[in-house]
Design an enzyme around this catalytic site. Structure first.
Site, PDB file in Angstrom:
ATOM      1  N   HIS A  13     -48.293  43.322 101.965  1.00 45.59           N
ATOM      2  CA  HIS A  13     -47.716  44.608 101.550  1.00 45.59           C
ATOM      3  C   HIS A  13     -47.080  45.238 102.786  1.00 45.59           C
ATOM      4  O   HIS A  13     -47.521  45.004 103.913  1.00 45.59           O
ATOM      5  CB  HIS A  13     -48.877  45.470 101.040  1.00 45.59           C
ATOM      6  N   ASP A  52     -56.791  43.609 105.100  1.00 42.73           N
ATOM      7  CA  ASP A  52     -56.313  44.641 104.189  1.00 42.73           C
ATOM      8  C   ASP A  52     -57.027  44.409 102.858  1.00 42.73           C
ATOM      9  O   ASP A  52     -56.710  43.471 102.118  1.00 42.73           O
ATOM     10  CB  ASP A  52     -54.784  44.499 104.051  1.00 42.73           C
ATOM     11  N   GLN A  96     -56.749  45.611  97.605  1.00 41.06           N
ATOM     12  CA  GLN A  96     -56.804  45.045  96.248  1.00 41.06           C
ATOM     13  C   GLN A  96     -58.109  44.307  95.953  1.00 41.06           C
ATOM     14  O   GLN A  96     -58.232  43.686  94.902  1.00 41.06           O
ATOM     15  CB  GLN A  96     -55.613  44.103  96.018  1.00 41.06           C
ATOM     16  N   LYS A 155     -57.733  52.945  94.434  1.00 41.05           N
ATOM     17  CA  LYS A 155     -57.567  51.641  93.788  1.00 41.05           C
ATOM     18  C   LYS A 155     -58.908  51.104  93.281  1.00 41.05           C
ATOM     19  O   LYS A 155     -58.993  49.979  92.806  1.00 41.05           O
ATOM     20  CB  LYS A 155     -56.932  50.657  94.763  1.00 41.05           C
ATOM     21  N   CYS A 176     -43.574  46.774  97.071  1.00 41.21           N
ATOM     22  CA  CYS A 176     -43.752  47.022  98.515  1.00 41.21           C
ATOM     23  C   CYS A 176     -44.015  45.713  99.260  1.00 41.21           C
ATOM     24  O   CYS A 176     -44.840  45.659 100.181  1.00 41.21           O
ATOM     25  CB  CYS A 176     -44.864  48.025  98.801  1.00 41.21           C
TER      26      CYS A 176
HETATM   27  N1  7TS Z   1     -52.218  46.982 100.973  1.00 42.40           N
HETATM   28  C1  7TS Z   1     -52.153  46.453  99.747  1.00 42.40           C
HETATM   29  C2  7TS Z   1     -52.499  45.002  99.542  1.00 42.40           C
HETATM   30  C3  7TS Z   1     -51.757  47.263  98.673  1.00 42.40           C
HETATM   31  O1  7TS Z   1     -51.707  46.738  97.444  1.00 42.40           O
HETATM   32  C4  7TS Z   1     -51.432  48.617  98.896  1.00 42.40           C
HETATM   33  C5  7TS Z   1     -50.901  49.496  97.804  1.00 42.40           C
HETATM   34  C6  7TS Z   1     -51.568  49.120 100.196  1.00 42.40           C
HETATM   35  C7  7TS Z   1     -51.952  48.266 101.216  1.00 42.40           C
HETATM   36  C8  7TS Z   1     -51.338  50.567 100.512  1.00 42.40           C
HETATM   37  O2  7TS Z   1     -52.365  51.329  99.957  1.00 42.40           O
HETATM   38  P1  7TS Z   1     -52.313  52.919 100.006  1.00 42.40           P
HETATM   39  O3  7TS Z   1     -53.468  53.359  99.167  1.00 42.40           O
HETATM   40  O4  7TS Z   1     -52.449  53.318 101.441  1.00 42.40           O
HETATM   41  O5  7TS Z   1     -50.986  53.305  99.421  1.00 42.40           O
HETATM   42  N2  7TS Z   1     -50.296  48.790  96.736  1.00 42.40           N
HETATM   43  C9  7TS Z   1     -49.542  49.323  95.742  1.00 42.40           C
HETATM   44  C10 7TS Z   1     -49.009  48.551  94.700  1.00 42.40           C
HETATM   45  O6  7TS Z   1     -49.176  47.352  94.584  1.00 42.40           O
HETATM   46  N3  7TS Z   1     -48.315  49.358  93.872  1.00 42.40           N
HETATM   47  O7  7TS Z   1     -48.372  50.611  94.346  1.00 42.40           O
HETATM   48  C11 7TS Z   1     -49.148  50.608  95.514  1.00 42.40           C
END
Ligand code: 7TS
Length: 404
Positions: free
Chosen positions: A121, A198, A201, A224, A362
């Site tokens: 991501h 990371d 997910q 999430k 992303c």
């Molecule tokens: N890393 C992964 C693997 C992600 O899926 C996401 C967000 C992030 C980092 C960033 O997370 P945040 O909570 O700091 O925004 N992924 C997604 C997605 O797949 N669709 O919208 C956000």
């Protein structure tokens, strides 16, 4: 399968979208919140609101206790050795930026390499890229295979005496691929390389044991995993956190301040400047209780039943191609439709009340590698049902009927 009554715990699922009961298949972007988490946060604002770490009065001391209880719950949930290893941040993005700025700038040397993978991501690409620009490191990228799995041999070969840090996702948000994180940590640590995972997910789907993994850093977001937005966690090994400089400075993270000089608090306070997201931290604690009571293994099995069913049903549709068919996957299915743009597909599905994500997720470099501009992504959670998979399939047939 989990008891379908579980849906009753998520009030938003009663929402009617375009005349249809909401079919929410965008759990990778964010998950819905159970009533008990919403109620816990409401209770805080209604009866318990005060700042933390400062007040000598009872309300403030209780708020501090609730937050520190939440920290202990996170520690237990990810099996960290010390509660001081749990840093509250805004989310995965901030956690990775913190490590890049603090650990990266002060502990990686000019000329060292940072190894990521093609499936990351943007949150696990751009902070490292910026660090490389500012600090004279080089970004290396390990390839994936055509089926969306990491090319593990190439990744291992990418680690050399110049590698300072490896950063990789536990689960790909765009493909669902689950990486062999234990093997990757074992290999990197044997080579003396720092590891950041990371975990955005993975957290509400897979049991994580940071001590068994022996990773140095593990990042995730509460929203999430059925918790609130605006709060997440950076796990960091205590021996590293205690020598890392602050990422942001201000109140609440200091030891002594004079106009000439400031000394900093020990972790975790050193990395938590300013007033924290108190209600959200408490909400995260409630979320962890909720997940623990259901059991991550039960959630995993439920979601995989949906994934397997979706795989069978989607593959029966002519002109549909699944993108990412790794052997080990989380319940995420990305696909493209011949001669139909994903955005058109997403818009038509919305008219049926079906929420999916369309776009590059992303992960623009990954889309480029897979030679697709965008995909349609359905991602499943504990409250989704087999009937909802059927509705998705019917929705796709409707799209093809309109567009082809
Ligand atoms: N890393 C992964 C693997 C992600 O899926 C996401 C967000 C992030 C980092 C960033 O997370 P945040 O909570 O700091 O925004 N992924 C997604 C997605 O797949 N669709 O919208 C956000």
């Amino acid at each position: 399968m989990l008891n379908p009554n579980i849906r009753k715990q998520f009030p938003v699922l009663k929402h009617i979208e375009n005349g249809h009961e909401l079919v929410y298949l965008d759990n990778t972007a964010t998950t819905h919140k159970p009533l008990r988490v919403i109620e816990r946060m409401t209770k805080f604002y209604t009866h318990q609101n005060a700042t933390v770490h400062r007040g000598v009065y009872g309300l403030s001391q209780s708020a501090t206790d609730y937050c520190e209880e939440a920290r202990k719950k996170v520690q237990t949930f990810i099996k960290a050795k010390h509660e001081e290893e749990i840093i509250f941040v805004k989310g995965t993005t901030e956690a990775i930026n913190l490590v890049a700025e603090s650990f990266g700038r002060f502990h990686l040397k000019k000329g060292q390499e940072i190894l990521i993978t093609e499936m990351e991501h943007h949150a696990n690409i751009v902070p490292w890229q910026q660090l490389c620009i500012k600090h004279g490191c080089t970004l290396q990228v390990a390839p994936i295979k055509d089926n969306g799995e990491l090319n593990l041999e190439a990744w291992k070969a990418g680690i050399n005496k110049n590698t300072g840090l490896v950063a990789f996702t536990h689960v790909s948000n765009a493909l669902g691929t689950t990486n062999p994180v234990q093997e990757m940590c074992d290999f990197a640590k044997a080579a003396g390389v720092a590891v950041l995972i990371d975990g955005a997910q993975a957290m509400s789907h897979i049991e994580v044991d940071v001590q068994a993994l022996n990773c140095d850093f593990y990042a995730f977001s509460a929203h999430k995993m059925h918790g609130p937005t605006g709060i997440g966690v950076l796990y960091g090994k205590h021996e590293l956190l205690k020598i890392m400089p602050p990422y942001q400075t201000g109140g609440d993270m200091i030891d002594v301040v004079t106009f000439e000089k400031t000394t900093f608090a020990v972790p975790p306070a050193r990395f938590e400047p300013g007033t924290p997201a108190i209600a959200e931290i408490i909400g995260l604690g409630e979320t962890i209780d909720f997940l623990t009571e259901i059991g991550l293994n039960n959630i995993f099995h439920h979601e995989h039943t949906l994934l397997n069913y979706a795989n069978i049903k989607l593959k029966e549709i002519k002109g549909l191609r699944i993108i990412g068919e790794a052997k080990e996957k989380n319940a995420i299915v990305s696909f493209v439709l011949d001669d139909i743009h994903p955005h058109d597909a997403g818009t038509i599905l919305d008219t049926e009340g079906i929420a999916v994500r369309v776009g590059h997720h992303c992960a623009q470099p990954l889309m480029k590698r897979l030679e697709v501009p965008a995909t349609i992504r359905a991602s499943f959670s504990m409250y989704n049902t087999l009937e909802e998979v059927d509705k998705l399939v019917a929705g796709i047939k409707k799209i093809q009927g309109i567009m082809l």
